[in-house]
Design a protein around this motif. Structure first.
Motif, short mmCIF file in Angstrom:
data_model
loop_
_atom_site.label_atom_id
_atom_site.label_comp_id
_atom_site.label_asym_id
_atom_site.label_seq_id
_atom_site.Cartn_x
_atom_site.Cartn_y
_atom_site.Cartn_z
N ASP A 132 -5.28 -8.93 11.60
CA ASP A 132 -5.82 -10.13 12.50
C ASP A 132 -5.37 -11.02 11.29
O ASP A 132 -5.11 -12.03 10.97
N VAL A 133 -3.87 -10.85 11.49
CA VAL A 133 -2.73 -11.81 10.56
C VAL A 133 -1.56 -12.05 11.49
O VAL A 133 -0.97 -11.35 11.59
N ASP A 134 -2.00 -13.72 11.27
CA ASP A 134 -0.59 -13.81 12.80
C ASP A 134 -0.14 -13.07 13.42
O ASP A 134 1.07 -13.12 13.39
N ASP A 135 -1.23 -12.47 14.53
CA ASP A 135 -0.65 -11.43 15.45
C ASP A 135 -0.27 -10.08 15.48
O ASP A 135 0.97 -9.82 15.50
N ALA A 136 -0.25 -10.08 14.44
CA ALA A 136 0.08 -9.15 12.85
C ALA A 136 -0.64 -7.25 13.48
O ALA A 136 -1.25 -6.55 12.22
N ALA A 137 -1.75 -7.68 14.77
CA ALA A 137 -2.89 -6.53 14.15
C ALA A 137 -2.33 -5.07 14.27
O ALA A 137 -1.11 -4.58 15.33
N GLY A 138 -2.63 -4.47 13.87
CA GLY A 138 -2.55 -2.96 13.67
C GLY A 138 -0.64 -2.78 12.26
O GLY A 138 -0.81 -1.10 12.53
N VAL A 139 -0.52 -3.46 11.52
CA VAL A 139 0.69 -3.70 11.16
C VAL A 139 0.24 -2.45 9.92
O VAL A 139 -0.87 -2.71 9.30
N THR A 140 1.43 -1.60 9.59
CA THR A 140 1.05 -1.30 8.36
C THR A 140 1.71 -1.67 6.92
O THR A 140 2.66 -1.77 7.25
N ALA A 141 0.86 -2.72 6.26
CA ALA A 141 1.90 -3.97 5.39
C ALA A 141 2.23 -3.26 4.38
O ALA A 141 3.01 -3.28 3.54
N GLY A 142 1.67 -2.00 3.78
CA GLY A 142 2.01 -1.52 2.61
C GLY A 142 2.24 0.42 2.38
O GLY A 142 1.61 0.85 3.23
N ALA A 143 2.57 0.92 1.83
CA ALA A 143 2.90 2.51 1.50
C ALA A 143 2.88 2.72 -0.35
O ALA A 143 3.30 1.89 -0.66
N VAL A 144 2.50 4.47 -0.44
CA VAL A 144 3.04 4.76 -1.87
C VAL A 144 2.77 6.15 -1.26
O VAL A 144 1.94 6.31 -0.17
N ARG A 145 3.30 6.64 -2.68
CA ARG A 145 3.17 7.89 -2.64
C ARG A 145 2.99 8.71 -3.73
O ARG A 145 2.77 7.81 -4.66
#
Length: 255
Positions: free
Chosen positions: A157-170
């Motif tokens: 729930d940040v600036d209408d960015a519901a459900g966004v994958t904001a980061g990733a790593v392997r």
């Protein structure tokens, strides 16, 4: 082999190319151009012939597969001096940085933060980790072969960015090591602790799968990443550099 060479082999196993041919202890690698590590000769140990002759084999392998002839060599090693003496030069053209710091450290204890490690990559993970939601066969092979965990952190729930994958790593497990790579956070979500959350979750996953330490390969000019990993207790073990042939040192037989 010394400790640096053995650790390079661990990292190589955590980042498997599509084609991996032995040249004595050296490895000739190809992955259709995806990353320098997977498309260079890993020049550690004894190639079973003179370094000059081994570099000729590196040239032939690269020319046959349409990639630049490149050798990944431990900095300030006897092999690096021999590579330079054979007429090769530091391959500064490498876009991600031709000089790389290999960092190691104990996996931190403690509860994982708001990130999770998946058994299978999502489309959003591919988009962040491979710069494409539909990666090619080489990218899929390099990034998904072996015992791999796919870390993601979602923002609800940040600036209408519901459900966004904001980061990733392997993360990849090899011989009790957790090899960390492809850490990425979307620009609009940076400086919110998401990278630390991903690393914390990955450390917990690594411990659960038998790892005790992690290893990372980071370009020496990536100051932000080096600062983050230092805060997590990582220190430099050694460095490597990419080398390519100087003028006349690697003739293409087809030219």
């Amino acid at each position: 082999m010394n400790d640096s060479e053995m650790l390079e082999l661990v990292c190589a196993r955590a980042w498997p190319p599509v084609v991996d041919e032995p040249l004595g202890d050296w490895r000739l690698r190809w992955a259709d151009g995806f990353t320098g590590r997977a498309n260079s000769a890993l020049a550690v140990g004894d190639p079973g012939r003179s370094v000059a002759a081994a570099l000729t084999a590196v040239c032939d392998f690269a020319h046959d597969r349409g990639i630049p002839p490149v050798a990944q060599v431990i900095q300030d090693s006897a092999t690096e001096r021999a590579v330079a003496a054979a007429g090769w030069r530091e391959w500064t053209e490498h876009a991600a940085g031709h000089e790389v710091s290999v960092l190691v450290g104990p996996l931190p204890a403690g509860p994982a933060q708001d990130a999770e490690i998946l058994d299978e990559p999502t489309t959003a993970w591919w988009e962040l980790a491979a710069d494409s939601p539909s990666p090619g066969a080489a990218e899929r092979h390099v990034l998904s072969t072996g015992k791999v965990g796919y870390g993601v952190v979602d923002v609800d729930d940040v600036d209408d960015a519901a459900g966004v994958t904001a980061g990733a790593v392997r993360g990849a497990i090899v011989d009790g090591w957790l090899h960390v790579s492809r850490l990425a956070v979307r620009p609009e979500f940076r400086r919110r602790g998401l990278a630390s959350a991903l690393m914390s979750a990955l450390a917990g996953w690594g411990r659960a799968h038998g790892a005790e330490r992690w290893v990372l390969q980071v370009a020496v000019d990536n100051e932000g990443a080096l600062k983050l990993y230092s805060a997590l207790g990582c220190t430099e073990h050694h460095r490597y550099r990419y080398w390519g042939p100087g003028p006349g040192a690697c003739e293409d037989p087809q030219s």
